[in-house]
Design an enzyme around this catalytic site. Structure first.
Site, PDB file in Angstrom:
ATOM      1  N   LEU A 198       0.822  -1.212   0.000  1.00  0.00           N
ATOM      2  CA  LEU A 198       0.000   0.000   0.000  1.00  0.00           C
ATOM      3  C   LEU A 198       0.856   1.262   0.000  1.00  0.00           C
ATOM      4  O   LEU A 198       1.966   1.266   0.533  1.00  0.00           O
ATOM      5  CB  LEU A 198      -0.922   0.017   1.217  1.00  0.00           C
ATOM      6  CG  LEU A 198      -1.843  -1.189   1.412  1.00  0.00           C
ATOM      7  CD1 LEU A 198      -2.793  -0.929   2.573  1.00  0.00           C
ATOM      8  CD2 LEU A 198      -2.635  -1.495   0.142  1.00  0.00           C
ATOM      9  N   CYS A 199       0.293   2.337  -0.558  1.00  0.00           N
ATOM     10  CA  CYS A 199       1.017   3.600  -0.614  1.00  0.00           C
ATOM     11  C   CYS A 199       0.811   4.378   0.672  1.00  0.00           C
ATOM     12  O   CYS A 199       0.232   5.460   0.675  1.00  0.00           O
ATOM     13  CB  CYS A 199       0.557   4.401  -1.819  1.00  0.00           C
ATOM     14  SG  CYS A 199       0.962   3.527  -3.324  1.00  0.00           S
ATOM     15  N   THR A 200       1.232   3.803   1.765  1.00  0.00           N
ATOM     16  CA  THR A 200       1.256   4.486   3.050  1.00  0.00           C
ATOM     17  C   THR A 200       2.385   3.876   3.872  1.00  0.00           C
ATOM     18  O   THR A 200       2.557   2.649   3.875  1.00  0.00           O
ATOM     19  CB  THR A 200      -0.075   4.348   3.819  1.00  0.00           C
ATOM     20  OG1 THR A 200       0.170   4.636   5.208  1.00  0.00           O
ATOM     21  CG2 THR A 200      -0.640   2.938   3.724  1.00  0.00           C
TER      22      THR A 200
END
Ligand SMILES: *Cc1c(COP(=O)(O)O)cnc(C)c1O
Length: 412
Positions: free
Chosen positions: A339-341
């Site tokens: 995920l982009c976090t």
């Protein structure tokens, strides 16, 4: 290569493999650890997979009842074969709509979190011309053992503060549509050992007897909670509680002498213990990288797949097992998801074997608080595949799907 890795290669990663033999073993061990009169509720939130629910309801002798707190869980347990009469409905935010749905499905046992909740239950039951059996959830002012998630003795949305019950007495017993029949406690989750578990149950039984006396009533049903423990996302064995049965019977004999003959029904609850060690999470290695001297192993599943506790702000002490037990651990790296976090971390700086893209790693003891406790929709990846086996036999392969349903406007 073991069966799990084969299954993961065949059906893809990330995937969970649940083994119903292990669910049955946990159910058997827990019933064996309890006096035979004591009822056991399975907390569906731990894993509402239909086949796990069905397995927990099965069993030659004693079988689990279901503890739920939403209409989604209601539908899940009903379709798994549970009867309305085997269900306990809990939760601090029961709406009129869901109460009506539950009562219409035959649910009659409710845990009550407040006076307002009691009136809501009474109103819904009265509209249907039925009476709801209510257990007062008690937030005890005192507690005995230590635990990882303590939910007692502090301000909380759960339960009546025990010290306020005597003054509420007049208002609890004449609410139309309800009959207050007992109490519900859930002071402890995941007890650190059997001694803490026993200590907490003893304490709860004593508090229950005191509440009964203060209310000047005779309880017909007391749910004394849970705390049964199992390793979570790390190796290790599910404990078997050899001393619990006698200790619980002793405490009940002292405080609720009618329990052996059914004058007062006694229940406990468990989620994780019943399903935790049945599940293994299989994740694929997508990429490796180094950044400023630290290593990262990038997996095809992260907190969107297995986010139970990290979603609550806690990094899990995840450990990864390769199928060949002999493989040495030879690097320290962080296990991160796709995920982009930066929050998508399953394990920070943990010991790992050498890994390469395409490898499949397995995270053991992942049967509880898996997919449905994860950020399933965040960043739009598919939900993990869920594979159900019974020993060597492959029973089902499925995936949760979500889609948008329009109430207004039209699909573009
Ligand atoms: C979550 C919950 C459970 C299950 O907890 P586990 O730690 O998984 O056993 C049982 N009862 C209540 C009221 C709960 O909220």
């Amino acid at each position: 290569m073991t069966g799990h890795t084969e299954l993961a290669k065949r059906f893809g990663t990330p995937s969970y493999v649940y083994d119903l033999e292990r669910v049955a073993a946990a159910r058997g061990d827990l019933f064996d650890a309890l006096p035979e009169q004591v009822e056991l509720f399975y907390a569906a939130k731990a894993n509402p997979h239909p086949e796990l629910l069905r397995e927990l309801r099965a069993g030659e002798g004693r079988r689990c009842r279901a503890e739920i707190s939403s209409t989604g869980e209601l539908a899940a347990v009903l379709s798994a074969g549970f009867d309305g009469g085997e269900i306990l409905y809990t939760g601090p935010g029961k709406t009129a709509g869901e109460l009506t749905e539950a009562l219409s499905a035959g649910v009659r046992l409710f845990s009550v979190e407040s006076l307002g909740d009691l009136h809501g239950i009474g109103a819904a039951a009265s509209r249907l011309g039925v009476v709801a059996t209510c257990l007062l959830r008690v937030n005890s002012a005192s507690a005995s053992a230590t635990s990882s998630i303590r939910m007692t003795g502090v301000p909380s949305q759960f339960g009546f503060d025990s010290e306020t019950l005597p003054e509420l007495r007049e208002q609890l017993f004449d609410v139309p549509g309800t009959e207050v029949a007992g109490a519900h406690f859930f002071p402890l989750s995941n007890a650190k050992d059997e001694a803490s578990l026993i200590g907490e149950f003893r304490h709860t039984v004593e508090v229950a007897a005191r509440v009964q006396q203060e209310l000047g009533t005779r309880f017909r049903f007391v749910d004394i909670g849970g705390g049964f423990s199992v390793p979570y996302a790390v190796g290790g064995e599910r404990p078997v509680y050899g001393g619990l049965r006698a200790a619980m019977a002793g405490a009940l004999d002292e405080w609720f002498p009618g329990w052996r003959t059914g004058e007062v029904r006694i229940a406990v609850e468990s989620g994780r213990y019943l399903v935790g060690d049945s599940g293994t999470l299989m994740v694929g290695v997508v990429n490796l990288k180094e950044s400023r001297g630290r290593r990262f192993v990038i997996l095809d599943g992260g907190i969107n797949t297995f986010g139970g506790m990290s979603g609550l702000g806690r990094i899990m002490p995840v450990s990864v097992r390769l199928d060949d037990e002999g493989i040495p651990l030879e690097q320290i790296a962080s296990l991160v998801g796709p995920l982009c976090t930066p929050g998508d971390v399953l394990g920070r700086d943990i010991e790992l074997p050498a890994l390469a893209p395409g490898d499949v790693v397995s995270i053991p003891n992942a049967g509880a608080y898996g997919p449905t406790a994860s950020l399933l929709m965040f960043l739009g990846r598919p939900a993990p595949t869920e594979i159900v086996v019974r020993g060597e036999e492959l029973l089902s392969v499925s995936r949760i799907e979500h889609s948008r349903a329009y109430q207004l406007g039209r699909e573009l």
